[in-house]
Design a protein around this motif. Structure first.
Motif, PDB file in Angstrom:
ATOM      1  N   LYS A 109      40.253  43.428  34.468  1.00 28.83           N
ATOM      2  CA  LYS A 109      41.172  44.031  35.444  1.00 28.83           C
ATOM      3  C   LYS A 109      40.758  45.451  35.803  1.00 28.83           C
ATOM      4  O   LYS A 109      41.193  45.986  36.818  1.00 28.83           O
ATOM      5  CB  LYS A 109      42.598  44.067  34.873  1.00 28.83           C
ATOM      6  CG  LYS A 109      43.245  42.689  34.772  1.00 28.83           C
ATOM      7  CD  LYS A 109      44.624  42.799  34.168  1.00 28.83           C
ATOM      8  CE  LYS A 109      45.242  41.428  33.949  1.00 28.83           C
ATOM      9  NZ  LYS A 109      46.406  41.507  33.044  1.00 28.83           N
ATOM     10  N   HIS A 130      38.462  47.651  37.371  1.00 27.96           N
ATOM     11  CA  HIS A 130      37.329  47.611  38.289  1.00 27.96           C
ATOM     12  C   HIS A 130      37.603  48.561  39.444  1.00 27.96           C
ATOM     13  O   HIS A 130      38.728  49.010  39.663  1.00 27.96           O
ATOM     14  CB  HIS A 130      37.099  46.193  38.807  1.00 27.96           C
ATOM     15  CG  HIS A 130      38.273  45.595  39.506  1.00 27.96           C
ATOM     16  ND1 HIS A 130      38.692  46.000  40.742  1.00 27.96           N
ATOM     17  CD2 HIS A 130      39.147  44.619  39.117  1.00 27.96           C
ATOM     18  CE1 HIS A 130      39.753  45.303  41.100  1.00 27.96           C
ATOM     19  NE2 HIS A 130      40.065  44.469  40.137  1.00 27.96           N
ATOM     20  N   GLU A 175      38.991  40.069  44.718  1.00 27.61           N
ATOM     21  CA  GLU A 175      39.487  40.301  43.358  1.00 27.61           C
ATOM     22  C   GLU A 175      38.600  39.583  42.332  1.00 27.61           C
ATOM     23  O   GLU A 175      38.215  40.167  41.325  1.00 27.61           O
ATOM     24  CB  GLU A 175      40.943  39.824  43.244  1.00 27.61           C
ATOM     25  CG  GLU A 175      41.558  39.933  41.865  1.00 27.61           C
ATOM     26  CD  GLU A 175      41.624  41.363  41.329  1.00 27.61           C
ATOM     27  OE1 GLU A 175      41.552  42.317  42.134  1.00 27.61           O
ATOM     28  OE2 GLU A 175      41.742  41.514  40.092  1.00 27.61           O
TER      29      GLU A 175
END
Ligand code: ZN
Ligand code: ZN
Length: 577
Positions: free
Chosen positions: A314, A316, A396
């Motif tokens: 998560k 990033h 994502e």
């Protein structure tokens, strides 16, 4: 009659040996001439390297042309072997082995592998025509005239192709259908659009349009033939896409050019996988409380590792910051390499990070775009594809893959001191042979080696989270090697392959499915990264043990890279002297 034939053969032989007499030709002249004539047989390959002398030439894949190429290879092998390796400089010795390997590989492809009989995807006129259309090496009008010459040969090309296919695999047949459909679209859409835009006169436009129509129907009928073939294969069975041990071992030997056998590399990869899992387990327990302060580490270690990876991913960069973040990291890597005295760099040739030009954008990603040896432009680019065209979900998933830690490792691999730095060193040796036919296992092996080397030398301050993610990344090349061998030699099934990739390599299903597809369509190539890495690492550790205090990492790296992209075993041999 017989006598005449004998005389003729004698004269041809005599002519040939005079023509290629090694003792009269300096080795450099021999290699230059060899490459010049090689392009006559491989005009497409030449174009991909930016050499356009034969840009109108299409080699029809018929028996006569295949035989002529086979002869060309054998004759040059004989001529090459007239040189005594001991008399050559070390750079020339390495060129000698690279060319010898290229010739032996070509002969083996012709005599034994014969992929033209079972892999219908080797026949496709589209990629080169697309490249000519998109590369402004001369005016659009002149390039369209070149394409015209090529289009005229397309019907004969596919007729010969079709005649060659005797025992196709289902997988390569499907790939050929998909890829030739792309070629059909190129002829049907992109080419007419460019033609319309051009300043060519009416007569030329009509000529090209007619040739394009004929070429289109040739592609279409090849696709129809393949679709019919595919149905027959479903009914009557097809050739297995798995290569089998005998062909695999030989292909590995010729294509990878390793000091290890295929089986040795496989065994090493299995050991490395177990080691990586052990290291990850230790690191995971240490890191776990940072992310799950209230939960205890799962019973099943692999499950614990996977859970942790998912949570850490998560972290990033924001999608619109992707290119800028890569730009920011490059000078940091360069500074670290200098401070730690890891190897020489060249500040006069800085790496230019840029958004990938539109025409080069396929799938998203980051890669080094180096000028070919025939290209005058001196810039090396680090192409990074912005994520603009992605849906939020796609972006994502991509950013989770290239998360905070992996992105740094990617930059080490692609840029400093990976591919970009290796290329700088390689360009100093100025060998056309090495830059054209450089060894893939060396190039990829170096980049993979450089990742670990940076971390060992303190990049990231020995942060356990970086090491943990490094192992996840490194498992990719380890598992590629295991998968390739297991599938092609040991007959691994798809379900077991996916299990390996997802549960032991911690990959997402889409990534694993993509890798499975790749292993059905290629052979050996997936092992090149790990093989080169394992060999370089082992050699370095041996030297360290032998030289003790005297071992100097910087001079080891500089010397290693001074041989250009030569096969690792050749570099080792030359360094041992
Ligand atoms: Zn996110
Ligand atoms: Zn690479």
């Amino acid at each position: 009659m017989t006598i005449h034939r004998h005389i003729l053969i004698f004269f041809i032989t005599l002519f040939f040996y005079t023509h290629l007499n090694a003792k009269e030709l300096p080795f450099e002249t021999f290699t230059d001439r060899f490459i010049e004539s090689f392009w006559e047989y491989q005009p497409d390959w030449a174009i991909f390297n930016g050499y356009y002398k034969h840009d109108t030439k299409v080699i029809i894949p018929n028996a006569a042309n295949q035989k002529a190429y086979r002869q060309f290879l054998a004759q040059h092998l004989t001529a090459l072997r007239q040189y005594s390796v001991a008399d050559l400089s070390s750079s020339q010795q390495s060129d000698y082995y690279i060319i010898e390997n290229l010739l032996l590989k070509g002969i083996w492809y012709h005599d034994e592998l014969q992929s033209g009989t079972w892999a219908p995807n080797v026949y496709n006129v589209g990629s080169v025509i697309g490249l000519i259309l998109n590369t402004p090496y001369k005016s659009l009008e002149d390039r369209l005239k070149v394409i015209y010459q090529r289009l005229m040969q397309v019907p004969a090309y596919y007729a010969a192709a079709q005649a060659n296919i005797t025992q196709p695999t289902k997988e390569h047949t499907q790939l050929a259908i998909d890829q030739n459909q792309g070629t059909y679209n190129l002829f049907n859409k992109n080419l007419p659009e460019s033609l319309e835009k051009s300043q060519l006169d009416k007569e030329w436009k009509n000529k090209i349009k007619k040739a394009n129509d004929k070429a289109q129907s040739a592609v279409k009928s090849y696709i129809t033939f393949l679709e019919k073939t595919q149905k027959d294969l479903e009914k009557n069975g097809a050739r297995e896409f798995r290569l089998g041990k005998a062909l695999y071992d030989k292909k590995f030997k010729l294509e990878i050019f390793s000091g290890f056998s295929a089986e040795e590399v496989y065994q090493r990869a299995v050991k490395e996988k177990e080691r990586a899992h052990k290291e990850m387990a230790v690191l995971a327990q240490k890191i776990w409380p940072n992310y799950f302060p209230k939960k205890s580490f799962p019973q099943d270690t692999l499950v614990g590792i996977k859970t942790l990876i998912d949570e850490m991913a998560k972290k990033h960069v924001a999608r619109e910051q992707f290119v800028a973040e890569i730009q920011r990291q490059i000078p940091i890597l360069a500074k670290f390499v200098d401070e730690k005295q890891l190897l020489d760099q060249d500040p006069t040739k800085p790496l230019v990070v840029r958004a990938t030009p539109e025409y080069q954008r396929g799938i998203a990603g980051a890669s080094i775009n180096a000028p070919g040896p025939y290209d005058a432009a001196a810039n090396t680019y680090y192409n990074v594809t912005p994520l603009d065209h992605y849906t939020p979900e796609q972006a994502e998933s991509y950013l989770r893959e290239y998360n905070h830690w992996i992105l740094q490792i990617l930059n080490i691999h692609e840029a400093i001191p990976g591919h970009y730095t290796q290329l700088l060193h390689s360009n100093r040796s100025k060998s056309l042979t090495k830059s054209l036919f450089g060894n893939g296992a060396m190039i990829e092996g170096w980049a993979v080696y450089s990742e670990r080397m940076m971390l060992e030398n303190g990049y990231g301050n020995h942060d356990p989270e970086l090491w943990f993610m490094y192992y996840k990344w490194n498992l990719r090349v380890i598992i590629n090697t295991i998968l390739d061998y297991q599938v092609h030699v040991l007959g691994m099934k798809k379900s077991d392959g996916l299990n390996l990739l997802m549960n032991e390599g911690f990959q997402e299903r889409t990534e694993a499915e993509g890798k499975w597809r790749r292993v059905t369509l290629t052979q050996v190539q997936l092992t090149s990264y790990f093989t080169g890495y394992a060999e370089i690492y082992k050699f370095r550790e041996e030297l360290k043990a032998e030289q003790g205090e005297k071992f100097d990492l910087k001079s080891f790296h500089n010397t290693f890279l001074s041989y250009g992209s030569s096969p690792v075993p050749i570099i080792i041999e030359l360094m041992r002297k």
